[in-house]
Motif scaffolding. Structure first.
Motif, PDB file in Angstrom:
ATOM      1  N   SER A  97       0.668  -0.989   0.048  1.00 31.09           N
ATOM      2  CA  SER A  97      -0.273   0.233  -0.172  1.00 31.09           C
ATOM      3  C   SER A  97       1.148   0.785  -0.320  1.00 31.09           C
ATOM      4  O   SER A  97       2.198   1.151   0.808  1.00 31.09           O
ATOM      5  CB  SER A  97      -0.477  -0.058   1.167  1.00 31.09           C
ATOM      6  OG  SER A  97      -0.342   0.443   2.452  1.00 31.09           O
ATOM      7  N   ALA A  98       0.364   2.389  -0.203  1.00 34.52           N
ATOM      8  CA  ALA A  98       1.035   3.854  -0.846  1.00 34.52           C
ATOM      9  C   ALA A  98       1.381   3.917   0.190  1.00 34.52           C
ATOM     10  O   ALA A  98       2.614   3.934   0.812  1.00 34.52           O
ATOM     11  CB  ALA A  98       0.313   4.352  -0.595  1.00 34.52           C
ATOM     12  N   PHE A  99       0.712   4.136   1.647  1.00 35.11           N
ATOM     13  CA  PHE A  99       0.476   4.150   3.631  1.00 35.11           C
ATOM     14  C   PHE A  99       2.364   3.372   3.446  1.00 35.11           C
ATOM     15  O   PHE A  99       3.307   3.859   4.489  1.00 35.11           O
ATOM     16  CB  PHE A  99      -0.460   3.716   4.363  1.00 35.11           C
ATOM     17  CG  PHE A  99       0.591   4.184   5.017  1.00 35.11           C
ATOM     18  CD1 PHE A  99      -0.075   5.461   6.689  1.00 35.11           C
ATOM     19  CD2 PHE A  99       0.346   2.904   6.782  1.00 35.11           C
ATOM     20  CE1 PHE A  99      -0.140   5.676   6.930  1.00 35.11           C
ATOM     21  CE2 PHE A  99       0.758   2.941   7.335  1.00 35.11           C
ATOM     22  CZ  PHE A  99       0.673   4.963   8.581  1.00 35.11           C
ATOM     23  N   ALA A 100       2.402   2.032   3.222  1.00 37.19           N
ATOM     24  CA  ALA A 100       2.754   1.094   3.730  1.00 37.19           C
ATOM     25  C   ALA A 100       4.433   1.475   3.199  1.00 37.19           C
ATOM     26  O   ALA A 100       5.638   1.709   3.405  1.00 37.19           O
ATOM     27  CB  ALA A 100       2.721  -0.333   3.613  1.00 37.19           C
ATOM     28  N   ARG A 101       4.559   1.690   1.793  1.00 31.59           N
ATOM     29  CA  ARG A 101       5.481   2.742   1.397  1.00 31.59           C
ATOM     30  C   ARG A 101       6.235   2.948   1.388  1.00 31.59           C
ATOM     31  O   ARG A 101       7.509   3.199   1.699  1.00 31.59           O
ATOM     32  CB  ARG A 101       5.050   2.184  -0.792  1.00 31.59           C
ATOM     33  CG  ARG A 101       5.211   0.559  -0.653  1.00 31.59           C
ATOM     34  CD  ARG A 101       4.720   0.411  -2.279  1.00 31.59           C
ATOM     35  NE  ARG A 101       5.728   0.700  -3.362  1.00 31.59           N
ATOM     36  CZ  ARG A 101       4.860   0.955  -4.609  1.00 31.59           C
ATOM     37  NH1 ARG A 101       3.573   0.551  -4.421  1.00 31.59           N
ATOM     38  NH2 ARG A 101       5.665   1.198  -5.265  1.00 31.59           N
ATOM     39  N   ARG A 102       5.549   4.184   2.257  1.00 32.46           N
ATOM     40  CA  ARG A 102       5.892   6.065   2.245  1.00 32.46           C
ATOM     41  C   ARG A 102       6.874   5.271   3.794  1.00 32.46           C
ATOM     42  O   ARG A 102       7.598   5.936   4.085  1.00 32.46           O
ATOM     43  CB  ARG A 102       5.342   6.466   2.581  1.00 32.46           C
ATOM     44  CG  ARG A 102       4.152   7.494   1.242  1.00 32.46           C
ATOM     45  CD  ARG A 102       4.101   8.599   2.261  1.00 32.46           C
ATOM     46  NE  ARG A 102       2.240   8.397   2.527  1.00 32.46           N
ATOM     47  CZ  ARG A 102       1.144   8.191   1.145  1.00 32.46           C
ATOM     48  NH1 ARG A 102       1.728   8.513   0.324  1.00 32.46           N
ATOM     49  NH2 ARG A 102       0.289   7.885   2.742  1.00 32.46           N
ATOM     50  N   ARG A 103       5.851   4.343   4.682  1.00 33.24           N
ATOM     51  CA  ARG A 103       6.868   4.026   5.924  1.00 33.24           C
ATOM     52  C   ARG A 103       7.677   3.314   5.462  1.00 33.24           C
ATOM     53  O   ARG A 103       9.120   3.268   6.133  1.00 33.24           O
ATOM     54  CB  ARG A 103       5.821   3.168   6.849  1.00 33.24           C
ATOM     55  CG  ARG A 103       6.488   2.445   7.885  1.00 33.24           C
ATOM     56  CD  ARG A 103       5.504   2.255   9.019  1.00 33.24           C
ATOM     57  NE  ARG A 103       5.116   0.644   8.243  1.00 33.24           N
ATOM     58  CZ  ARG A 103       3.801  -0.189   8.457  1.00 33.24           C
ATOM     59  NH1 ARG A 103       2.758   0.244   8.674  1.00 33.24           N
ATOM     60  NH2 ARG A 103       3.697  -1.002   7.577  1.00 33.24           N
ATOM     61  N   PHE A 267      -0.913   0.959  -9.089  1.00 35.36           N
ATOM     62  CA  PHE A 267      -1.649   1.751  -9.602  1.00 35.36           C
ATOM     63  C   PHE A 267      -2.127   1.884  -8.032  1.00 35.36           C
ATOM     64  O   PHE A 267      -3.075   1.366  -7.413  1.00 35.36           O
ATOM     65  CB  PHE A 267      -2.771   1.311 -10.221  1.00 35.36           C
ATOM     66  CG  PHE A 267      -4.134   2.695 -10.408  1.00 35.36           C
ATOM     67  CD1 PHE A 267      -3.284   3.221 -10.807  1.00 35.36           C
ATOM     68  CD2 PHE A 267      -5.115   2.044  -9.438  1.00 35.36           C
ATOM     69  CE1 PHE A 267      -4.518   3.963 -11.106  1.00 35.36           C
ATOM     70  CE2 PHE A 267      -5.948   3.331  -9.886  1.00 35.36           C
ATOM     71  CZ  PHE A 267      -5.402   3.776 -10.687  1.00 35.36           C
ATOM     72  N   PRO A 268      -0.211   3.310  -6.974  1.00 37.70           N
ATOM     73  CA  PRO A 268      -1.097   3.210  -5.763  1.00 37.70           C
ATOM     74  C   PRO A 268      -2.244   3.654  -5.229  1.00 37.70           C
ATOM     75  O   PRO A 268      -2.604   4.248  -4.266  1.00 37.70           O
ATOM     76  CB  PRO A 268       0.140   3.707  -5.526  1.00 37.70           C
ATOM     77  CG  PRO A 268       1.020   3.759  -6.149  1.00 37.70           C
ATOM     78  CD  PRO A 268       0.450   2.998  -7.891  1.00 37.70           C
ATOM     79  N   GLU A 269      -2.860   4.493  -6.619  1.00 38.52           N
ATOM     80  CA  GLU A 269      -4.082   5.128  -5.660  1.00 38.52           C
ATOM     81  C   GLU A 269      -5.350   4.165  -6.381  1.00 38.52           C
ATOM     82  O   GLU A 269      -6.076   5.150  -5.737  1.00 38.52           O
ATOM     83  CB  GLU A 269      -4.411   6.237  -6.965  1.00 38.52           C
ATOM     84  CG  GLU A 269      -2.418   7.803  -7.354  1.00 38.52           C
ATOM     85  CD  GLU A 269      -2.218   6.718  -8.063  1.00 38.52           C
ATOM     86  OE1 GLU A 269      -2.066   6.110  -8.968  1.00 38.52           O
ATOM     87  OE2 GLU A 269      -1.359   7.918  -9.196  1.00 38.52           O
ATOM     88  N   LEU A 270      -4.963   3.132  -5.585  1.00 42.95           N
ATOM     89  CA  LEU A 270      -6.265   2.128  -5.838  1.00 42.95           C
ATOM     90  C   LEU A 270      -7.079   2.678  -4.836  1.00 42.95           C
ATOM     91  O   LEU A 270      -8.807   2.503  -5.223  1.00 42.95           O
ATOM     92  CB  LEU A 270      -5.904   1.050  -5.680  1.00 42.95           C
ATOM     93  CG  LEU A 270      -6.978  -0.432  -5.595  1.00 42.95           C
ATOM     94  CD1 LEU A 270      -7.331  -0.551  -8.071  1.00 42.95           C
ATOM     95  CD2 LEU A 270      -6.747  -1.689  -5.514  1.00 42.95           C
ATOM     96  N   PRO A 271      -7.153   3.115  -3.529  1.00 38.27           N
ATOM     97  CA  PRO A 271      -7.842   2.917  -2.392  1.00 38.27           C
ATOM     98  C   PRO A 271      -9.061   4.200  -3.104  1.00 38.27           C
ATOM     99  O   PRO A 271      -9.948   4.316  -2.120  1.00 38.27           O
ATOM    100  CB  PRO A 271      -7.440   3.336  -1.964  1.00 38.27           C
ATOM    101  CG  PRO A 271      -5.798   3.053  -1.655  1.00 38.27           C
ATOM    102  CD  PRO A 271      -5.549   2.880  -3.214  1.00 38.27           C
ATOM    103  N   ARG A 272      -8.525   5.196  -3.936  1.00 37.41           N
ATOM    104  CA  ARG A 272      -9.177   6.574  -4.203  1.00 37.41           C
ATOM    105  C   ARG A 272      -9.460   6.965  -5.206  1.00 37.41           C
ATOM    106  O   ARG A 272     -10.775   7.506  -5.937  1.00 37.41           O
ATOM    107  CB  ARG A 272      -8.763   7.655  -3.343  1.00 37.41           C
ATOM    108  CG  ARG A 272      -8.387   7.505  -1.806  1.00 37.41           C
ATOM    109  CD  ARG A 272      -9.898   8.006  -1.094  1.00 37.41           C
ATOM    110  NE  ARG A 272     -10.289   6.731   0.019  1.00 37.41           N
ATOM    111  CZ  ARG A 272     -11.641   7.154   0.426  1.00 37.41           C
ATOM    112  NH1 ARG A 272     -12.246   7.662  -0.133  1.00 37.41           N
ATOM    113  NH2 ARG A 272     -11.709   5.560   1.200  1.00 37.41           N
TER     114      ARG A 272
END
Ligand code: FAD
Length: 429
Positions: A97-103, A267-272
């Protein structure tokens, strides 16, 4: 290396855990760390998560180690602990997920600043996202070609638990939140429960999977929450089921999980954001959305699914498809409204599977027939032919005879307390 911290996130197991296995091979001391991050509100998944952490602590103790728990921001806490125990590295499982990858990026930077060895290990999926790419593309957009490539891809062998976990001296283990007395959901978290589930499934469920999996009252493995938190390894599940009767159909479903992970990776924007842009506008109908959330649409199969979700934190796949199609294609409500509600209540909710499936159902995702609309009444008679599921979750209708349970509006007497259908009969049949 003297000491390695293994930052555990969604890999809450000792079996087939690549980061933990490698650390125990390479380092003299290993600190298995979980950071309870207040920024991630686990909501209804908290009980499942805390039970999984307690179980993991017990398993690590059996191996001579422990689970070290901290509360706060994971990168800051991991670095603080690395200084305290004079660790040489921080290793973790890769996420998508984009969140996890930022972490992960922040952790990589922080490790570089501290001259710590930072490593990510693959284990969240059977085939790592991004490993399989079609000619001329960066990921697979359609399932069937992905399934073909995935079936032929080499799979890593299943790793044993480490023989021993040696903690460094004088590390405070930290307190772990307790699950509540009345834990939410049908399933209890943890590797022990997950493995018990898997063993039982292989013994008594898998062989009948192909025939039963599309029936609401039929049996499926219910391993999704355990996969969500990494209490069981998808590689092990595939390895142990593939060659058994029913195995191929089952493994194909597990491949859907990998499929959506590689979509989310690309496609990291998948959630929105719509994966496939949609021209029509969604209805802004909060009243309809709320009736759907509450299981009060007046369409029994939809209400059964929605009430099962609220009561158990789980819903059968066919019901998920029916309630999703009803919300987006019949009521015209934005799929994000549905995905948010699922994310609140499902024990297995994760971004790739939840949002990937919601977009599939809504026609903005990977479905090759984006305009398909599931007819709730026809579906009800197919997936719940005896009305067993509706009677269980919509008790107001329990006494209605035969298939009238799916169409209470045909019954001469009005059922007290149960609403008239939100859509007229023409749209339902
Ligand atoms: P089984 O039928 O026993 O299948 C075994 C495993 O295969 C599952 O545990 C799961 O990991 C995988 N799998 C099966 N079907 C799918 C699928 N359609 N997509 C991806 N993986 C699949 N699944 C989640 O894990 N998390 C979610 O947040 C989620 N949200 C969904 C939302 C919608 C609108 C829909 C239609 C489906 C969603 N699914 C989600 C997929 C599927 O419904 C669940 O994985 C499945 O019902 C879990 O039950 P099981 O473990 O008994 O599945």
């Amino acid at each position: 290396m003297e000491t390695v911290i293994v930052l555990l996130t969604r890999d809450l197991r000792v079996h087939d855990n690549p980061a933990l296995a490698e650390a125990c091979e390479q380092a003299r001391h290993v600190v298995p760390l979980f950071v309870v991050d207040p920024a991630i509100e686990p909501r209804h998944r908290a009980d499942f998560l805390y039970a999984a952490l307690h179980d993991l602590r017990g398993r690590l103790r059996e191996l001579g180690g422990d689970l070290v728990v901290r509360h706060g921001e994971p990168v800051a806490e991991a670095i603080k602990l690395a200084r305290q125990v004079e660790a040489g590295g921080i290793w973790a499982a890769a996420d998508v997920s984009a969140f996890a990858r930022r972490r992960e990026e922040r952790l990589a930077d922080a490790c570089a600043g501290e001259r710590l060895d930072f490593r990510l290990f693959q284990g969240l999926t059977v085939v790592p996202p991004g490993d399989l790419v079609p000619i001329g593309g960066d990921h697979y957009r359609v399932f069937t070609p992905y399934w073909r490539a995935w079936s032929q891809a080499p799979k890593r062998r299943v790793l044993d638990p480490p023989a021993q976990v040696r903690l460094p001296a004088k590390v405070a283990t930290g307190s772990l939140p307790e699950p509540s007395r009345n834990p939410f959901g049908l399933l209890k978290g943890g590797e022990t429960e997950g493995r018990r589930h898997l063993d039982e499934w292989l013994r008594g469920g898998l062989a009948g999977y192909a025939e039963g999996r599309d029936l609401a009252a039929g049996r499926t493995s219910m391993l999704s929450p355990y996969l969500r938190f990494g209490c069981v390894s998808p590689i092990e599940v595939v390895a142990r089921s593939a060659d058994r009767p029913g195995g191929e159909e089952y493994v194909r479903q597990l491949c859907w999980r990998d499929f959506y992970y590689q979509v989310a990776h690309a496609f990291p924007e998948l959630p929105r954001r719509d994966y496939r842009p949609r021209r029509a506008k969604w209805e802004d109908d909060e009243e309809a959305a709320e009736a759907w959330r509450q299981g009060m649409t007046g369409v029994p199969i939809v209400d059964a699914g929605m009430r099962q979700l609220r009561a158990e934190g789980w819903m059968h796949n066919r019901l998920r498809m029916i309630v999703g199609s009803f919300l987006t294609k019949r009521l015209g409500v934005d799929w994000r409204v549905g995905a948010d509600h699922f994310n609140d209540l499902l024990l297995d909710a994760d971004i790739p599977n939840n949002c990937g499936n919601w977009q599939w159902v809504a026609g903005t995702g990977n479905d090759t027939r984006p305009n398909r609309v599931l007819n709730p009444l026809r579906q009800a008679k197919k997936v719940d032919p005896d009305g067993e599921c509706v009677r269980r979750y919509v008790p107001e209708l329990a006494d209605l005879p035969g298939s009238v349970v799916h169409e209470p509006w045909r019954h001469p007497a009005r059922v007290p307390g149960y609403p008239a259908p939100m859509l007229n009969e023409r749209l339902l049949s």
